[in-house]
Structure formats: C-alpha cells, structure tokens
Design an enzyme around this catalytic site. Structure first.
Site, PDB file in Angstrom:
ATOM      1  CE  LYS A   9      -3.769  -2.269   2.593  1.00 41.30           C
ATOM      2  NZ  LYS A   9      -4.636  -2.154   3.792  1.00 41.30           N
ATOM      3  CE1 TYR A  49      -9.273  -2.638   0.850  1.00 42.16           C
ATOM      4  CE2 TYR A  49      -8.661  -0.553  -0.158  1.00 42.16           C
ATOM      5  CZ  TYR A  49      -8.315  -1.693   0.542  1.00 42.16           C
ATOM      6  OH  TYR A  49      -7.014  -1.885   0.949  1.00 42.16           O
ATOM      7  CG  ASN A 112      -3.282  -2.706   7.238  1.00 38.12           C
ATOM      8  OD1 ASN A 112      -3.206  -2.265   6.097  1.00 38.12           O
ATOM      9  ND2 ASN A 112      -4.351  -3.346   7.683  1.00 38.12           N
ATOM     10  CG  HIS A 115      -5.178  -6.185  -0.398  1.00 42.30           C
ATOM     11  ND1 HIS A 115      -6.346  -6.293   0.324  1.00 42.30           N
ATOM     12  CD2 HIS A 115      -5.310  -7.017  -1.464  1.00 42.30           C
ATOM     13  CE1 HIS A 115      -7.159  -7.144  -0.295  1.00 42.30           C
ATOM     14  NE2 HIS A 115      -6.556  -7.592  -1.381  1.00 42.30           N
ATOM     15  CD  GLU A 126      -8.726  -8.723  -3.686  1.00 44.32           C
ATOM     16  OE1 GLU A 126      -7.610  -9.259  -3.507  1.00 44.32           O
ATOM     17  OE2 GLU A 126      -9.561  -8.548  -2.781  1.00 44.32           O
TER      18      GLU A 126
HETATM   19  P1  IDP Z   1      -7.292  -7.101   5.309  1.00 44.69           P
HETATM   20  O1  IDP Z   1      -6.530  -5.983   4.634  1.00 44.69           O
HETATM   21  O2  IDP Z   1      -6.533  -7.668   6.497  1.00 44.69           O
HETATM   22  O3  IDP Z   1      -7.769  -8.162   4.360  1.00 44.69           O
HETATM   23  P2  IDP Z   1     -10.009  -6.078   5.331  1.00 44.69           P
HETATM   24  O4  IDP Z   1     -11.055  -6.498   6.294  1.00 44.69           O
HETATM   25  O5  IDP Z   1     -10.138  -6.499   3.906  1.00 44.69           O
HETATM   26  O6  IDP Z   1      -8.595  -6.456   5.945  1.00 44.69           O
HETATM   27  O7  IDP Z   1      -9.995  -4.474   5.382  1.00 44.69           O
HETATM   28  C1  IDP Z   1      -9.334  -3.743   4.390  1.00 44.69           C
HETATM   29  C2  IDP Z   1      -8.550  -2.639   5.048  1.00 44.69           C
HETATM   30  O8  IDP Z   1      -9.450  -1.726   5.658  1.00 44.69           O
HETATM   31  C3  IDP Z   1      -7.637  -3.116   6.176  1.00 44.69           C
HETATM   32  O9  IDP Z   1      -6.385  -3.557   5.717  1.00 44.69           O
HETATM   33  C4  IDP Z   1      -7.529  -1.866   7.024  1.00 44.69           C
HETATM   34  O10 IDP Z   1      -6.545  -0.985   6.502  1.00 44.69           O
HETATM   35  C5  IDP Z   1      -8.898  -1.246   6.860  1.00 44.69           C
HETATM   36  N1  IDP Z   1      -9.782  -1.657   7.964  1.00 44.69           N
HETATM   37  C6  IDP Z   1     -10.411  -2.823   8.121  1.00 44.69           C
HETATM   38  N2  IDP Z   1     -11.146  -2.848   9.239  1.00 44.69           N
HETATM   39  C7  IDP Z   1     -10.970  -1.641   9.802  1.00 44.69           C
HETATM   40  C8  IDP Z   1     -11.504  -1.033  10.983  1.00 44.69           C
HETATM   41  O11 IDP Z   1     -12.280  -1.623  11.740  1.00 44.69           O
HETATM   42  N3  IDP Z   1     -11.092   0.240  11.221  1.00 44.69           N
HETATM   43  C9  IDP Z   1     -10.255   0.905  10.398  1.00 44.69           C
HETATM   44  N4  IDP Z   1      -9.748   0.372   9.277  1.00 44.69           N
HETATM   45  C10 IDP Z   1     -10.109  -0.880   8.986  1.00 44.69           C
END
Ligand code: IDP
Length: 147
Positions: A9, A49, A112, A115, A126
C-alpha cells in the site's frame, strides 16, 4: 497453481518496504508472476473495497489507497492465498504477531502496509482489477520440487 493478489500500500512504498516485503514472499517459496508500480484510480479502489462500502472507515480507506503509488503483485504457489495471509499478519495492528509483516512494521490498522486476497474468488476479482492476462507470466523454477 493457486494465484493471489498482493499489494504494497502507499505507506509501504513511502517507507521503502517494497524490497523487504517481496523478499519475505520469495523466501517463503512463492513465485512472482506479475508486478507493477501504479497509482490506484478511484474506480479501481471502489471496486477493490466494495465489501466495505458504507462502513465508517470506507472513505478514509479509498482516499488512502489512491493517495500515492502502490506496488501491485500477483504471486503463485500451493495454498498461496491462506499462507500469504499468515505471512502478512492480522488486520488489527494490536493483534498482528511479531514475525509477520504487519506485526514487524505496522503501528496502525489504517496504515497496515499490505493487502492480500482472502479467498480464490477475491483473488480472481482483484487480479482482474489490476492486471491484463498478458501481464502475467508463466515460467517454471527447478527449485519448486523442493518446496
Ligand atoms: P485485510 O486488509 O486484512 O484483508 P479487510 O477487512 O479487507 O482487511 O480491510 C481492508 C482494510 O481496511 C484493512 O487492511 C484496514 O486498513 C482497513 N480496515 C479494516 N477494518 C478496519 C476497521 O475496523 N477500522 C479501520 N480500518 C479498517
């Protein structure tokens, strides 16, 4: 052979972690079959997303992922989808274990670093959002029989 979509990212690119992240997947034994440094369009981000549309963090997430270059990749290997999620670590930065990419380098859930697809259906969707079929290579490595 299973394929997955992985993307460093914008925070990972800005922090100079492309090499470190690629190294971890190479060392695990997976094979890189396509990659590009690119800027995610709003349209691509909304498609990517779509499952989060309507959530409180959705707008921030789309703004973030379109805010600078990302390094998009397709990797291949046995069980690469679940295993790459293990290498990446948990979404919540407080739960990401040491030794995982997020556990070692990410402080906030919003930033984080990487992805990774969570199912074969998401991987296909994707990959198609970022790559044309002719951008993915097929090649074999003799080492593969030992992994
Ligand atoms: P992942 O990246 O671990 O697969 P996903 O559930 O697909 O997680 O969520 C996509 C991205 O959205 C996450 O990597 C994170 O950056 C953000 N995200 C997910 N859940 C939350 C939340 O509860 N608060 C804030 N950001 C979130």
């Amino acid at each position: 052979m299973e394929k997955t979509f992985l993307m460093v990212k914008p925070d990972g690119v800005q922090r100079g972690l492309i090499g470190e992240i690629v190294k971890r997947f190479e060392q695990k034994g997976f094979q890189l079959v396509g990659s590009k440094l690119t800027v995610v369009t709003r349209e691509q981000a909304e498609f990517h997303y779509a499952e989060h549309k309507g959530k409180d963090f959705y707008e921030r997430l789309v703004n973030f992922i379109t805010s600078g270059p990302v390094f998009a990749m397709v990797w291949e290997g046995d069980q690469v989808i679940p295993l790459s999620r293990t290498v990446i670590g948990k979404t919540n930065s407080l739960e990401a274990a040491p030794g995982t990419i997020r556990g070692d380098y990410a402080v906030h859930t919003n930033f984080n670093l990487i992805h990774g697809s969570d199912s074969p259906e998401s991987a296909e969707r994707e990959i198609g959002n970022f790559f044309q079929p002719d951008e993915l290579l097929t090649y074999s490595k003799v080492i593969q029989q030992w992994i």
